[in-house]
Write an enzyme that holds these catalytic residues in place. Structure first.
Site, PDB file in Angstrom:
ATOM      1  N   GLU A  49       6.379 -14.169   2.838  1.00  0.00           N
ATOM      2  CA  GLU A  49       6.646 -15.458   3.619  1.00  0.00           C
ATOM      3  C   GLU A  49       5.299 -16.390   3.582  1.00  0.00           C
ATOM      4  O   GLU A  49       4.352 -16.094   3.633  1.00  0.00           O
ATOM      5  CB  GLU A  49       6.473 -14.900   5.123  1.00  0.00           C
ATOM      6  CG  GLU A  49       6.795 -15.773   6.265  1.00  0.00           C
ATOM      7  CD  GLU A  49       6.808 -15.368   7.697  1.00  0.00           C
ATOM      8  OE1 GLU A  49       6.883 -14.388   8.070  1.00  0.00           O
ATOM      9  OE2 GLU A  49       6.875 -16.315   8.316  1.00  0.00           O
ATOM     10  N   ARG A 283       2.002   1.135   2.516  1.00  0.00           N
ATOM     11  CA  ARG A 283       1.160   0.014   2.392  1.00  0.00           C
ATOM     12  C   ARG A 283      -0.151   0.470   1.809  1.00  0.00           C
ATOM     13  O   ARG A 283      -0.605   1.423   2.044  1.00  0.00           O
ATOM     14  CB  ARG A 283       0.929  -0.697   3.824  1.00  0.00           C
ATOM     15  CG  ARG A 283       2.205  -1.451   4.354  1.00  0.00           C
ATOM     16  CD  ARG A 283       1.655  -1.712   5.710  1.00  0.00           C
ATOM     17  NE  ARG A 283       1.200  -3.151   5.803  1.00  0.00           N
ATOM     18  CZ  ARG A 283       1.963  -4.172   5.954  1.00  0.00           C
ATOM     19  NH1 ARG A 283       3.375  -4.187   5.779  1.00  0.00           N
ATOM     20  NH2 ARG A 283       1.304  -5.427   5.991  1.00  0.00           N
ATOM     21  N   LYS A 293      -2.170 -10.407   8.099  1.00  0.00           N
ATOM     22  CA  LYS A 293      -2.340 -12.135   7.997  1.00  0.00           C
ATOM     23  C   LYS A 293      -2.699 -12.639   9.355  1.00  0.00           C
ATOM     24  O   LYS A 293      -3.614 -13.488   9.317  1.00  0.00           O
ATOM     25  CB  LYS A 293      -1.018 -12.558   7.456  1.00  0.00           C
ATOM     26  CG  LYS A 293      -0.792 -12.578   6.148  1.00  0.00           C
ATOM     27  CD  LYS A 293       0.225 -13.447   5.676  1.00  0.00           C
ATOM     28  CE  LYS A 293       1.325 -12.763   5.142  1.00  0.00           C
ATOM     29  NZ  LYS A 293       2.572 -13.258   4.933  1.00  0.00           N
TER      30      LYS A 293
END
Ligand code: ATP
Ligand code: MG
Length: 579
Positions: A49, A283, A293
Site C-alpha cells: 500500500e 512476519r 507503519k
C-alpha cells in the site's frame, strides 16, 4: 506470543555447507506444479500500500514473492493496493520502486488496485442487486458496537434489510461530492453470527473526498482493502498469493468474493477456476524495533528521527543510508527463513550478516575518531612519502591506494598509555609498534598540558622498517592506524544505537514513546579521515580500519564531511548489555 530466535553464526555456517532445504511455500508451489495446476504457470505479486516507505519486513515478503517467481521461471508483478487516498501518494510509489530495484529485483508489470475501481464498482452494484450488500447509515462506532465478539454473535444493522432499490440509490449517492464522509458505508450482507469476525457484514466501500494520486477526483467513495485485494489478485491471474499470517482469516472472505464474481460472470459451475492459492508465512519482527507503519509515521512526524531514511530506522532507505548492502539484507532474510510461527528476529543476526558482506566489499581506509598528535621526531620536517594501502585484503586481486606519511600524525587517544600494563600492545614509552602501511616506531615520551592531559606523543621511526621492505618484518605486537595531519580532512561521524531500549517494543504495554532509546544518536565532530576517504561518496562501502564499517552520509559535502557508522567490527553491543 513472540519467541526470540537467536540463531548463532555457527548454526548459520553449518546451514551454508549443507544442501539448502526448500521452504514450505516452495514445497506447496512444487506440489501445484507437479499437479499441473495453472498449466505450470507461476505468477506472484508484491502488493504494497503506497502509504509509507518499505521496511525490512517488506523485504522479507519481496524476497519470497520475487524469489519464487525467479526460481520457477514465473513472473512477479508489482501491485500498489491504493484504495485509501487519504494516506497514499506518489512519493511513496516512487520510493517503493527505488527500494525494490535496490534490493536487486525486477518486476514484470506494475499494476494498481485503482486500475480496477470501475470493475469493483460494477461488482458492488451486482452485489447490491443480488441482495448481497446494503448501505448502512450508522456511524462507525455504532457498527463496531454491533460486531459482537468471537464467541458471541453480532447484532443486525437496522438498515440490513432495507429495499435493494434504496441501497442502489444511496450507493450512487455515496459517490457524489456532496456525500458526507462517514455518513454511509456499503456493507456485504453475509453472516453476523459467523465465528470469523471478517464475515460479520464487512464494509466494502466508504466515502473519501481526498483526491486520489492516480484517479484524482473521479471517485468519491473507495473500496476497502478487503474488497479489492483478493479480487485484484484474481483479475490479474495471480497463481500464488503469498502474504503474511494475519491474512489467514481473510482468506475465506476473499474466496467468497471470488465465488460471487463467478456467479456474476456466469462461471459459477467451472470448477478449475484458477483462483489464486493464498499461502501465509510469518512476519519479520526485529528486536529493539517496530515494523508498524503507523508507529514509523509517528517517529517521522514527531521528528524523533530525521526522516524515513534516518539511519536508525528499519526502513530500506534508512538501512541504505546507514551503509547496509542489499546483499546483507537478503542474506539475513535467507538465514531466518519462512515459517508458520511468529517470531522476533535478533538484530545482532542482521548486523552479523552486514559485517560478513561488508568484509568482502568495503574499502579499507584510515580514520581517527578520537585524535591525539603523534610526532615522529627523527622524520624530516619537509618530507612526505606515499605509502601503498591495500583496499581490501579479503580480495586477492585488490587494488591499492596511496596514503601519505609525514612527521606529524594523528592517532587514536586510546592507542597510547603512559604507564601501560604488560599486555598493552599499543603505544607506550620504550616499546615498538608498527604504523600500518608505514614504519615501525619506538615511543619516546609524551607532553601534557597544565591539567595533565596528554597533548602530544613523540616517537622515533626506524627507516629500515618500511612496510614491504626486505627485512622489514621484525616482530612487533601492535599495528596502529594513523592519518597524516597535513593529509587528512576533518569529519563528523555519527554513531547509532538501538532505536528502542526494550527488546520487543511491540509487545510492551507502555506507550511506545516511553520505550524509545533517547541516546540512539551520538555525533562526534572531532574526527580526521585520510584524504582518500574524503573522496568517497554515499553508496561506497568503507571500513575505518580497526573501528568498523562506515559510509558517507547523503548530506556529506567536501566542506562538511559526514560519515555514518554502519556497524562495528565486532558485536560489542551484546557484551556491554550482558547478553
Ligand atoms: P501496516 O504496518 O500498516 O499494517 P503493512 O506493513 O502490512 O502495513 P503493506 O504495504 O500492506 O504494509 O505490505 C505489503 C506486503 O508486505 C504485504 O503483503 C505484507 O504481508 C508484507 N509485509 C508487511 N510487513 C511485513 C513484515 N514485517 N514481515 C513480512 N512481510 C511483511
Ligand atoms: Mg498491510
Amino acid at each position: 506470543m513472540h519467541k526470540i530466535i537467536y540463531t548463532t553464526m555457527a548454526v548459520k555456517e553449518k546451514e551454508n555447507t549443507e544442501e539448502k532445504s526448500i521452504s514450505f511455500v516452495e514445497q506447496l508451489i512444487e506440489e501445484d506444479l507437479a499437479a499441473g495446476k495453472n498449466g505450470g504457470r507461476i505468477q506472484t505479486r508484491f502488493p504494497p500500500e503506497p502509504n509509507g516507505y518499505l521496511h525490512i519486513g517488506h523485504a522479507k515478503a519481496i524476497c519470497m514473492d520475487f524469489g519464487v517467481a525467479e526460481k520457477y521461471n514465473g513472473v512477479c508483478n508489482l501491485r500498489f493496493d491504493d484504495t485509501n487516498p487519504s494516506k497514499e501518494n506518489n512519493e511513496y510509489v516512487e520510493n517503493i520502486l527505488h527500494d525494490i530495484s535496490w534490493l536487486g529485483f525486477k518486476w514484470g508489470n506494475i499494476y494498481y488496485a485503482s486500475d480496477y475501481f470501475e470493475k469493483l464498482w460494477d461488482f458492488a452494484i451486482w452485489m447490491i442487486e443480488n441482495d448481497h450488500a446494503y448501505v448502512d447509515e450508522q456511524s462507525a462506532e455504532e457498527i463496531a458496537k454491533q460486531k459482537g465478539t468471537p464467541t458471541t454473535p453480532g447484532t443486525d444493522s437496522p438498515y440490513r434489510n432495507r429495499p435493494i432499490e434504496e441501497s442502489l440509490q444511496l450507493f450512487k449517492q455515496m459517490n457524489t461530492p456532496e456525500a458526507k464522509e462517514g455518513s454511509m458505508v456499503l456493507r456485504a450482507k453475509l453472516d453476523m453470527a459467523n465465528p470469523n469476525m471478517h464475515f460479520r457484514d464487512p464494509i466494502m466501500y466508504r466515502i473519501i473526498h481526498t483526491p486520489h494520486h492516480r484517479t484524482g477526483t473521479k471517485w468519491n467513495c473507495y473500496p476497502m482493502y478487503d474488497f479489492a485485494h483478493g479480487q485484484s489478485d484474481y483479475f490479474e491471474g495471480v497463481t500464488h498469493s503469498i502474504c503474511t499470517l494475519e491474512f489467514v482469516p481473510h482468506r475465506p472472505l476473499y474466496n467468497l468474493f471470488i465465488d460471487f464474481l463467478k456467479e456474476k460472470d456466469g462461471s459459477a459451475d467451472v470448477l478449475d477456476d484458477n483462483r489464486p492459492r493464498q499461502i501465509e508465512f510469518n512476519r519479520l519482527n526485529l528486536t529493539y524495533n517496530v515494523m508498524s507503519k503507523r508507529k514509523l509515521h509517528t517517529l517521522v512526524d514527531e521528528k524523533f528521527v530525521s526522516g524515513w531514511d534516518d539511519p536508525r530506522m528499519p526502513t530500506l532507505c534508512g538501512m541504505r543510508r546507514r551503509g547496509y548492502s542489499p546483499e546483507s539484507i537478503r542474506n539475513f532474510i535467507d538465514s531466518i527463513g519462512y515459517t508458520k510461527f511468529d517470531a522476533l528476529n535478533d538484530m545482532a543476526l542482521l548486523e552479523a550478516a552486514v559485517r560478513e558482506d561488508l568484509n568482502k566489499k568495503a574499502t579499507r581506509v584510515s580514520a581517527v575518531l578520537d585524535p591525539v598528535k603523534l610526532v615522529i621526531t627523527n622524520y624530516p620536517e619537509d618530507q612526505t612519502e606515499d605509502m601503498d594501502a591495500i583496499d581490501n585484503p579479503e580480495d586477492e586481486n585488490s587494488t591499492t591506494h596511496k596514503i601519505t606519511f609525514s612527521k606529524n600524525l594523528w592517532i587514536e587517544r586510546a592507542d597510547f598509555m603512559e604507564d601501560a600494563p604488560k599486555k598493552f600492545f599499543r603505544m607506550t614509552p620504550g616499546k615498538e609498534v608498527r604504523l600500518k602501511n608505514a614504519y615501525i616506531v619506538m615511543c619516546t615520551g609524551c607532553t601534557k598540558d597544565e591539567n595533565g592531559n596528554i597533548i602530544e606523543i613523540q616517537a622515533e621511526y626506524d627507516p629500515e622498517s618500511k612496510s614491504g621492505m626486505a627485512g622489514a618484518n621484525r616482530k612487533v605486537k601492535g599495528t596502529l592506524h594513523w592519518v597524516s595531519a597535513d593529509h587528512c580532512k576533518p569529519a563528523e561521524v555519527r554513531e547509532y544505537d538501538r532505536l528502542f531500549s526494550v527488546e520487543n517494543p511491540s509487545a510492551d504495554e507502555r506507550d511506545f514513546h516511553e520505550l524509545l532509546n533517547q541516546n540512539s544518536l551520538k555525533i562526534n565532530k572531532n574526527c580526521f579521515v585520510e584524504d582518500y576517504a574524503a573522496t568517497k561518496k554515499a553508496g561506497e562501502y568503507l571500513q575505518f580500519q580497526r573501528t568498523g564499517y562506515f559510509m558517507a552520509d547523503l548530506d556529506s559535502t567536501p566542506e562538511h564531511l559526514i560519515f555514518n557508522k554502519t556497524v562495528g567490527l565486532k558485536d560489542t553491543w551484546a557484551k556491554q548489555n550482558n547478553k
